[in-house]
Design a protein around this motif. Structure first.
Motif, short mmCIF file in Angstrom:
data_model
loop_
_atom_site.label_atom_id
_atom_site.label_comp_id
_atom_site.label_asym_id
_atom_site.label_seq_id
_atom_site.Cartn_x
_atom_site.Cartn_y
_atom_site.Cartn_z
N LEU A 172 2.99 12.62 3.91
CA LEU A 172 2.32 12.02 5.06
C LEU A 172 2.82 12.67 6.34
CD1 LEU A 172 2.60 8.27 3.99
CD2 LEU A 172 0.57 9.70 3.88
N ILE A 189 3.72 7.94 9.49
CA ILE A 189 4.82 7.15 8.92
C ILE A 189 5.36 6.18 9.97
CG2 ILE A 189 7.18 7.30 8.05
CD1 ILE A 189 6.31 9.94 6.70
N LEU A 192 7.03 4.94 0.40
CA LEU A 192 7.46 5.10 1.78
C LEU A 192 8.53 4.07 2.12
CD1 LEU A 192 5.32 5.85 4.82
CD2 LEU A 192 6.80 3.89 4.91
N THR A 228 6.67 12.21 0.79
CA THR A 228 5.38 11.56 0.55
C THR A 228 4.18 12.42 0.89
OG1 THR A 228 5.40 10.55 2.74
CG2 THR A 228 6.35 9.27 0.93
N ARG A 260 0.82 -1.22 0.00
CA ARG A 260 0.00 0.00 0.00
C ARG A 260 0.85 1.27 0.00
NH1 ARG A 260 -3.90 -0.89 4.78
NH2 ARG A 260 -2.87 -2.88 5.05
N TYR A 261 2.07 1.18 0.52
CA TYR A 261 2.94 2.37 0.62
C TYR A 261 4.33 2.06 0.04
CZ TYR A 261 -0.64 3.83 3.94
OH TYR A 261 -1.83 4.17 4.53
N ILE A 321 2.97 3.28 10.31
CA ILE A 321 3.04 2.37 9.16
C ILE A 321 4.28 1.48 9.26
CG2 ILE A 321 3.36 2.29 6.65
CD1 ILE A 321 1.61 4.87 6.54
#
Length: 191
Positions: free
Chosen positions: A174, A179, A155, A172, A151-152, A182
Motif C-alpha cells: 500500500l 496507510i 496492516l 503490504t 478490512r486490513y 487507514i
C-alpha cells in the motif's frame, strides 16, 4: 694492515677490467642466427603491445559507455523520484482536506444526534402525560463487522508489532499516505 687493503683494491680493479674485456670479445664475433631470433622476438613483442593497446582502448571505450548509461539512468531515476514526491505531497494535501471534511461532518452529526434524542424525549403522543424519558445508557458497541481493522488485518498486525509506516508499506504494497489514512480512520472508529 695497509697491505691487506692494497690487495683488496688491486683485486677489485682487476675484476672490473676483466669484466669490461669479456663482453667486447663476444660482441665482436658475428652471430647472424641470434640477430634473426632477436628481430623475431622484437616483432612478437611489438604485436603483443599493439594488441594490448587495442584492448585497453576497447576497455576505456566500454567504461565511458557504461558511465554514460549509468548517468542517464540516474537522471531518469531522479526525475521519477521528483515526480513521486510531487504526487505524494498532492495526496497528503488531499488527505488533509478529506480529514477536515470528515471532522466537519462528525462535528455536525454529534449535535444533530443529541437534538434528536431530546426531541424524542419530549414529544409524546396526544393524551399521554409528558414525562422525561431516562437518558439512554451508553452501550458497549461490539466492533462492527465492516470495521477498518477487519478490512486490513495484516496492516494492523504489523502496526501493533511497532513497525514503521514505511515498513508496513513495503510489506503490504500500500502507499504510505493510504496507510496513514487507514490508521487515522481506525483511531476515530475506536474513539
Amino acid at each position: 694492515m695497509n697491505d691487506a687493503w692494497l690487495y683488496v683494491v688491486l683485486l677489485g680493479a682487476a675484476a672490473v677490467v676483466y669484466a669490461f674485456l669479456i663482453p667486447k670479445a663476444s660482441a665482436s664475433k658475428p652471430s647472424s642466427g641470434s640477430d634473426r631470433v632477436v628481430k623475431e622476438v622484437e616483432q612478437t613483442l611489438e604485436q603483443y603491445m599493439a594488441e594490448m593497446e587495442k584492448e585497453n582502448d576497447d576497455l576505456v571505450n566500454l567504461l565511458v559507455q557504461i558511465r554514460q548509461e549509468t548517468g542517464a539512468k540516474q537522471l531518469s531515476l531522479q526525475e521519477q523520484l521528483g515526480e513521486m514526491r510531487t504526487r505524494l505531497s498532492e495526496m497528503e494535501r488531499t488527505t488533509g482536506k478529506h480529514e477536515a471534511k470528515i471532522e466537519q461532518l462528525s462535528a455536525i452529526e454529534a449535535p444533530l444526534a443529541t437534538m434528536r434524542i431530546a426531541r424524542d424525549a419530549f414529544v409524546q403522543p396526544a393524551g399521554e402525560p409528558a414525562a422525561i424519558a431516562p437518558a439512554p445508557e451508553p452501550e458497549l458497541e461490539a466492533e462492527p463487522e465492516d470495521s477498518v481493522r477487519n478490512r486490513y488485518p495484516q496492516l494492523f498486525e504489523l502496526h501493533d508489532q511497532g513497525k514503521s509506516v514505511d515498513a508496513i508499506a513495503k510489506a503490504t504494497g500500500l502507499q504510505r499516505g493510504e496507510i496513514q489514512l487507514i490508521l487515522r480512520l481506525a483511531k476515530r472508529e475506536e474513539a
